[in-house]
Design a protein around this motif. Structure first.
Motif, mmCIF file in Angstrom:
data_model
loop_
_atom_site.group_PDB
_atom_site.id
_atom_site.type_symbol
_atom_site.label_atom_id
_atom_site.label_comp_id
_atom_site.label_asym_id
_atom_site.label_seq_id
_atom_site.Cartn_x
_atom_site.Cartn_y
_atom_site.Cartn_z
ATOM 1 N N THR A 244 0.185 -1.266 -0.090
ATOM 2 C CA THR A 244 -0.191 -0.071 -0.363
ATOM 3 C C THR A 244 1.053 1.409 0.041
ATOM 4 O O THR A 244 0.021 2.423 -0.117
ATOM 5 C CB THR A 244 -1.148 0.385 1.654
ATOM 6 N N THR A 245 2.001 0.998 -0.387
ATOM 7 C CA THR A 245 3.130 2.297 0.379
ATOM 8 C C THR A 245 3.063 3.202 -0.793
ATOM 9 O O THR A 245 2.644 4.426 -0.781
ATOM 10 C CB THR A 245 4.558 2.008 0.314
ATOM 11 N N LEU B 128 -0.587 5.102 -0.823
ATOM 12 C CA LEU B 128 -0.142 6.139 0.682
ATOM 13 C C LEU B 128 0.660 7.707 -0.064
ATOM 14 O O LEU B 128 0.084 8.701 -0.097
ATOM 15 C CB LEU B 128 -0.115 5.998 1.419
ATOM 16 N N SER C 110 -11.598 1.656 5.597
ATOM 17 C CA SER C 110 -10.367 1.773 5.517
ATOM 18 C C SER C 110 -9.685 2.850 5.170
ATOM 19 O O SER C 110 -8.520 2.973 5.046
ATOM 20 C CB SER C 110 -10.062 0.861 3.559
ATOM 21 N N ASP D 236 -6.202 5.109 5.906
ATOM 22 C CA ASP D 236 -5.442 5.787 4.783
ATOM 23 C C ASP D 236 -5.355 6.868 6.042
ATOM 24 O O ASP D 236 -4.125 7.044 5.763
ATOM 25 C CB ASP D 236 -6.014 5.611 4.351
ATOM 26 N N SER E 198 -2.636 6.828 8.738
ATOM 27 C CA SER E 198 -1.320 6.981 8.373
ATOM 28 C C SER E 198 -0.698 8.427 8.115
ATOM 29 O O SER E 198 0.924 8.337 7.579
ATOM 30 C CB SER E 198 -1.349 5.456 7.381
ATOM 31 N N ASP F 15 1.178 -1.660 6.612
ATOM 32 C CA ASP F 15 2.162 -1.546 5.149
ATOM 33 C C ASP F 15 1.758 -0.231 5.614
ATOM 34 O O ASP F 15 2.007 0.674 5.168
ATOM 35 C CB ASP F 15 1.193 -1.577 4.074
ATOM 36 N N ARG F 16 0.297 0.448 6.706
ATOM 37 C CA ARG F 16 0.040 1.849 6.771
ATOM 38 C C ARG F 16 0.873 1.980 7.748
ATOM 39 O O ARG F 16 1.383 3.487 7.897
ATOM 40 C CB ARG F 16 -1.785 1.265 6.945
ATOM 41 N N TYR G 283 4.333 2.778 6.862
ATOM 42 C CA TYR G 283 4.835 4.257 5.614
ATOM 43 C C TYR G 283 4.830 4.861 7.006
ATOM 44 O O TYR G 283 6.118 6.052 6.275
ATOM 45 C CB TYR G 283 3.102 4.090 5.215
#
Length: 434
Positions: free
Chosen positions: A28-29, A32, A270, A274, A277, A299-300, A303
């Protein structure tokens, strides 16, 4: 035998699906980073971000918090007594128990006086246990009907649902109350023994946020009526419920965003994860007793850590059922490996920290029913409120500071001790079951 075979088949399908989810990750990097570049000027433009996702904003008073089940129990009884027109209650868990009887009986007394009382309870209440035991507590459905109250069961766990897994997993995890179309309370406290009474009459350490917000109250009224009409032959109409459209004036006012998550048609949790993050620049706090991680959820947090943010997660000892504790602790090593500070809360009263709170940079705050896990992102209906207000954040961080007085940092050695098969099994199962 046939029913037992069906249950085994259901468990096999459930585990197969969750293992596939847990073992699969798409980073997800990049997503984001793209979002942050799109919405960040000096800071991330929360209003634009939420508007683009059709998440509404309403004027509101500053929230008044009740931080244990016992505190909210006292306050709810006060508000029930004052009600003159109607009371709407939606709770994930509602049981028949000596600790919940005062609330149910107070509601029945009001109904007998002519106040309209409507109660929604999720079918999961049929499977509640006495804390730290295998003894089942009766759900409140029959008891409430015997008291003369109007109640519906959200998505009954019928035999037909056993053969269609998505239906079985659809649960209403929201907890909210509406009093006379004026006061709204949203949070994480159920009407069950664990929430309001265990241990020692204290109940869970959790929060209900009480506000006056005509816009949010209208939105809650609409979702309540819509959900009620799906499960009850007794039709309700929003026009029959008056909402006080006057917002008190003064410095105690703010604005909130209202998240009524219903995946996939009205998905918002979600997007909330996001936002935190990418919003955080200095510090991010998650108080989350039921943190069942996935690669995407990790991943959130990764990041944020990689941008230099100090990310902190507070978990809790004293879960009422070992399976939840094992599932949550299994992921501690993953958190430590990406640079997250993990704290374990141990209440002097042995209470469980059931709170679902996120704070970023002493400004952005959300509280409600959503846990930091896959189920809250997808299968559960959730309700959260979000503030971008340093006054709300200041209070929330001060509360976190009181929790930290009873927290200890989790070491890598301790985290390694949680990596065993039983913990892994419960971690996988709780992805969609917890």
């Amino acid at each position: 035998m046939r029913r037992r075979s069906s249950l085994r088949y259901m468990l096999f399908v459930l585990l197969s699906c969750t293992i596939a989810v847990v073992l699969t990750s798409c980073s997800t990097t990049n997503r984001l980073e793209s979002l942050r570049n799109e919405y960040k000027h000096d800071v991330v433009d929360v209003a634009k971000y939420m508007e683009d996702r059709k998440i509404p904003s309403y004027g509101s008073t500053l929230p008044k918090y009740y931080n244990t089940g016992a505190e909210w129990n006292v306050r709810s009884l006060e508000l029930i007594e004052k009600a003159t027109d109607y009371i709407l209650v939606s709770t994930f868990l509602g049981v028949e128990h000596e600790s919940t009887a005062p609330v149910w009986q107070a509601l029945a007394k009001k109904a007998a006086e002519g106040v309209r009382v409507y109660i929604m309870i999720d079918s999961s209440s049929n499977f509640q246990m006495i804390p730290i035991s295998n003894e089942r507590i009766k759900a409140a459905f029959m008891y409430l009907r015997d008291l003369g109250l109007d109640v519906v069961e959200y998505n009954s766990l019928s035999m037909s649902n056993l053969f269609f897994l998505p239906n079985l997993l659809d649960r209403d995890h929201r907890k909210y109350w509406v009093f006379d179309g004026e006061l709204l309370a949203v949070g994480g406290i159920n009407v069950n023994q664990t929430s309001i009474d265990w241990p020692s009459g204290m109940g869970n350490i959790d929060t209900m946020a009480e506000i006056i917000s005509p816009g949010a109250t209208e939105a809650v009224l609409e979702t309540f009526v819509d959900t009620w009409n799906r499960y009850s032959p007794q039709r309700l109409h929003t026009d029959d419920f008056v909402v006080n459209n006057e917002l008190p004036t003064g410095e105690s006012n703010t604005a909130l965003w209202f998240l009524d998550h219903n995946w996939p048609s009205r998905s918002s949790i979600s997007s909330l994860f996001d936002l935190f993050s990418m919003y955080a620049e200095d510090e991010l706090w998650l108080v989350q007793g039921y943190t069942f991680l996935t690669p995407a959820l990790l991943d959130r947090l990764r990041y944020a850590v990689e941008r230099g943010v100090s990310v902190n997660v507070i978990l809790s000892a004293n879960s009422t059922q070992p399976k939840y504790e094992m599932a949550s602790r299994y992921g501690v090593l993953d958190l430590l490996d990406i640079g997250v500070n993990v704290w374990m809360f141990e209440s002097p009263m042995k209470a469980f920290l059931h709170l679902k709170l996120m704070i970023a940079d002493d400004t952005l705050v959300t509280v409600g029913s959503a846990n930091y896990n896959l189920r809250s992102q997808t299968l559960s209906r959730e309700m959260n409120i979000l503030f971008e207000d340093h006054r709300v954040a200041e209070y929330s961080m001060a509360y976190v500071d009181t929790l930290l007085e009873h927290c200890r940092p989790v070491t890598r050695k301790e985290a390694l001790s949680y990596r065993n098969f039983r913990s892994w099994f419960n971690y996988v199962l709780m992805q969609v079951w917890g």
